[in-house]
Design a protein around this motif. Structure first.
Motif, PDB file in Angstrom:
ATOM      1  N   LYS A   1      12.319  29.969   6.703  1.00 16.97           N
ATOM      2  CA  LYS A   1      13.533  29.721   5.912  1.00 16.97           C
ATOM      3  C   LYS A   1      14.437  28.725   6.625  1.00 16.97           C
ATOM      4  O   LYS A   1      15.002  27.814   5.997  1.00 16.97           O
ATOM      5  CB  LYS A   1      14.299  31.028   5.690  1.00 16.97           C
TER       6      LYS A   1
ATOM      7  N   ALA B   1       7.245  31.918  -1.427  1.00 11.73           N
ATOM      8  CA  ALA B   1       8.237  32.986  -1.596  1.00 11.73           C
ATOM      9  C   ALA B   1       7.799  34.262  -0.866  1.00 11.73           C
ATOM     10  O   ALA B   1       8.616  34.938  -0.234  1.00 11.73           O
ATOM     11  CB  ALA B   1       8.461  33.273  -3.083  1.00 11.73           C
TER      12      ALA B   1
ATOM     13  N   THR C   1      15.255  35.357 -12.953  1.00 10.80           N
ATOM     14  CA  THR C   1      15.426  34.606 -11.712  1.00 10.80           C
ATOM     15  C   THR C   1      16.541  33.589 -11.920  1.00 10.80           C
ATOM     16  O   THR C   1      16.381  32.626 -12.668  1.00 10.80           O
ATOM     17  CB  THR C   1      14.124  33.882 -11.324  1.00 10.80           C
TER      18      THR C   1
ATOM     19  N   THR D   1      20.204  31.356 -10.295  1.00 12.28           N
ATOM     20  CA  THR D   1      20.646  30.547  -9.157  1.00 12.28           C
ATOM     21  C   THR D   1      22.093  30.892  -8.831  1.00 12.28           C
ATOM     22  O   THR D   1      22.935  31.001  -9.721  1.00 12.28           O
ATOM     23  CB  THR D   1      20.544  29.045  -9.491  1.00 12.28           C
TER      24      THR D   1
ATOM     25  N   PRO E   1      23.092  35.522  -3.124  1.00 13.36           N
ATOM     26  CA  PRO E   1      21.646  35.758  -3.279  1.00 13.36           C
ATOM     27  C   PRO E   1      21.365  37.240  -3.496  1.00 13.36           C
ATOM     28  O   PRO E   1      22.005  38.099  -2.900  1.00 13.36           O
ATOM     29  CB  PRO E   1      21.074  35.269  -1.933  1.00 13.36           C
TER      30      PRO E   1
ATOM     31  N   GLU F   1      18.563  33.160  -6.195  1.00 10.93           N
ATOM     32  CA  GLU F   1      18.352  32.368  -4.999  1.00 10.93           C
ATOM     33  C   GLU F   1      19.474  31.355  -4.845  1.00 10.93           C
ATOM     34  O   GLU F   1      20.079  30.908  -5.825  1.00 10.93           O
ATOM     35  CB  GLU F   1      17.022  31.601  -5.075  1.00 10.93           C
TER      36      GLU F   1
END
Length: 240
Positions: A8, A33, A150, A152, A214, A236
């Motif tokens: 990461k 991921a 999912t 952002t 997150p 994310e």
């Protein structure tokens, strides 16, 4: 530092997305991921490709393979436990909704043929890209194979709430009254975006949903007059 944290950090320093890294090392975004979530380790070929791509020694990525394997096994157990808890919670919500729907169906008065009015027997919610007005037709927010949205971080989405109806020959009005949303206020910022249009009860109420941080897993519980649905969300951080 575990391999997942090292990966990461290197990806963030290079300012690339998981998909960009996946393309560079000839694998899929879902595999990257899993690496970053500590659920798997790269094979020898992928490890070498990662080392070459970031310009580091393989030992900087994985110092002790045996220890890293132990970490992955532990993370996999934790991940499975979280999914089991989430699915049990969702199953309970669905069971309660089904019991309420069946009870409502048996207790409803029978209407004459040709004049029956459909009844609200449930509720459904859906997250889409941000909408500016009622004329917009936003695409649905992406979901994975487990129906988890999912999203952002710091982006705004639109949540609409609509009724689930029985059959009938006349319209059933739904003005959005009595909607209750339960969620973690440190994870989401949710506000009424568009109340139902005057004189048009079939335009569902809309809410603006902004992800604040997150999220591995989080839930938005929608309740309307005794009916409920749970939306599962992960989020994310966007790569600049």
């Amino acid at each position: 530092m575990e391999f997942k944290d090292t990966l990461k950090k290197l990806r963030a320093e290079k300012q690339i997305t998981q998909q960009m890294l996946a393309n560079a090392v000839l694998t899929s975004r879902s595999t990257v991921a899993k690496w970053e979530n500590g659920l798997s380790l790269p094979n020898e070929q992928s490890l070498q490709l990662l080392a070459d791509y970031f310009g580091v020694e393989r030992t900087k990525l994985i110092g002790d393979a045996e220890i890293e394997t132990t970490y992955v096994k532990k993370n996999a157990v934790i991940s499975r436990s979280k999914k089991i808890i989430l699915w049990l919670a969702l199953a309970c919500v669905l069971l309660i909704a089904a019991v309420i729907a069946v009870a409502a169906a048996f207790s409803a008065e029978e209407q004459p043929v040709g004049g029956s009015i459909p009844r609200v027997v449930g509720v459904q919610g859906n997250l889409t890209e941000e909408m500016q007005d009622f004329g917009d037709r936003a695409d649905a927010a992406p979901r994975d194979e487990n129906d988890v949205y999912t999203l952002t971080v710091d982006e705004t989405y639109t949540l609409f709430v609509a009724p689930i109806l029985t059959g009938g020959s006349r319209d059933a009005m739904f003005d959005g009254a009595g909607i209750s949303l339960s969620y973690d206020e440190t994870a989401f910022e949710i506000s009424y975006a568009f109340p139902p249009a005057e004189g048009d009860p079939w335009i569902a109420p809309y809410f603006s949903v902004t992800v604040l941080k997150p999220l591995a897993y989080a839930a938005i519980l929608i309740e309307v007059d005794g009916f409920s649905e749970t939306l599962l969300v992960c989020a994310e951080q966007a790569i600049a």
